[in-house]
Design an enzyme around this catalytic site. Structure first.
Site, short mmCIF file in Angstrom:
data_model
loop_
_atom_site.label_atom_id
_atom_site.label_comp_id
_atom_site.label_asym_id
_atom_site.label_seq_id
_atom_site.Cartn_x
_atom_site.Cartn_y
_atom_site.Cartn_z
N ASP A 52 0.82 -1.21 0.00
CA ASP A 52 0.00 0.00 0.00
C ASP A 52 0.85 1.27 0.00
OD1 ASP A 52 -2.14 -1.72 0.23
OD2 ASP A 52 -3.07 -0.64 1.90
N HIS A 197 3.50 -2.39 3.27
CA HIS A 197 3.59 -1.00 2.79
C HIS A 197 4.93 -0.73 2.11
CE1 HIS A 197 0.25 -0.65 5.62
NE2 HIS A 197 -0.08 0.45 5.00
ZN LIG Z 1 -2.68 3.35 3.01
#
Ligand SMILES: [Zn+2]
Length: 261
Positions: A52, A197
């Site tokens: 992400d 992430h």
């Molecule tokens: Zn995010």
């Protein structure tokens, strides 16, 4: 009835309603407001790795180098404004066979946005990603995972489905590489959608070195357990085929079934 007695009667009811609403907004698993993909087939042999908040250099390219060396495909939930800053990285993600997905334009708390702004966040990201890469994403993941009933008519209108996750090592808190690896592996099950992430909201160069370092160890462990990393669309297609939540992708185009090897 006295005021206290009324409160005793009505208070718990309000609490239950509040808890249900909060669960619908906050829990990645809740389908109170609309269908959400949380995991794939629990009896299969695949796991979807998702990254992400990118693109975010140098970390996105480092993730891509590792995935390329292993011949593994993943899904990148991209933030529109970050994609504008790193269009070459978006094109590389697509060229190397990964899936790109929509994670809003500026990574706001969508539940605080007005309806128009919420739609713009999603639509502008679709346009941006398509313009840069030629690919129109089919999955949306709301920033922080938070959603409310206004979201689903908008994602439907843009032909998007909502994807959350089932395995969350909280790598964004940078707890150390070893902790990230341990948290992923501790709860890992077939069908998991793992939330990692490569970016940090809209922060340029947000430090994701721990996630990058953790990735080869996570991939080693998946291989050792006989689990195959796939994209979100592939893991959802697996669900469709097995008859589990058959209706989820009913009116979607045929999924991308490119082989993962
Ligand atoms: Zn995010």
């Amino acid at each position: 009835m006295t005021r206290t007695a009324t409160f005793r009667l009505v208070g718990p009811l309000f609490f239950v309603i509040f808890a249900a609403v909060a669960h619908g907004v906050l829990s990645p698993r809740s389908e109170l407001y609309g269908p959400v993909l949380v995991h794939g087939d629990r009896h299969g042999d695949s796991v979807a790795l998702t990254f992400d908040d990118g693109p975010n250099e140098p970390y996105t390219s480092q993730v891509l180098d590792i995935l390329k060396a292993r011949g593994v495909r993943a899904t990148f939930f991209l933030v529109g404004i970050n994609a504008r800053n790193y269009p070459e990285t978006v094109r590389r993600i697509v060229a190397e066979g990964h899936e790109i997905a929509n994670h809003s334009f500026t990574h706001p708390y969508l539940i605080r946005e007005g309806g128009e702004s919420m739609l713009w966040q999603i639509d502008e990201t679709q346009r941006t990603l398509e313009e840069i890469s030629g690919v129109r994403p089919r999955w949306f993941r709301p920033p922080h995972g938070f959603r409310d009933p206004r979201l689903f008519p908008k994602t439907r209108r843009l032909s998007l489905d909502v994807c959350e996750w089932s395995n969350m090592p909280r790598d964004w808190t940078r707890p150390g590489t070893r902790v990230i690896v341990d948290r992923v592996l501790r709860d890992l099950q077939p069908g998991d959608i793992v939330l990692l992430h490569d970016g940090a909201g809209t922060v340029h160069g947000g430090d994701r070195s721990q996630t990058v370092e953790a990735l080869p160890r996570i991939l080693d462990a998946l291989a050792a357990r006989g689990l195959r990393p796939v994209t979100v669309t592939q893991i959802a297609t697996g669900i469709d085929r097995s008859g589990y939540r058959q209706n989820f992708l009913n009116d979607r185009e045929p999924a991308d079934t490119r082989d993962c090897d």
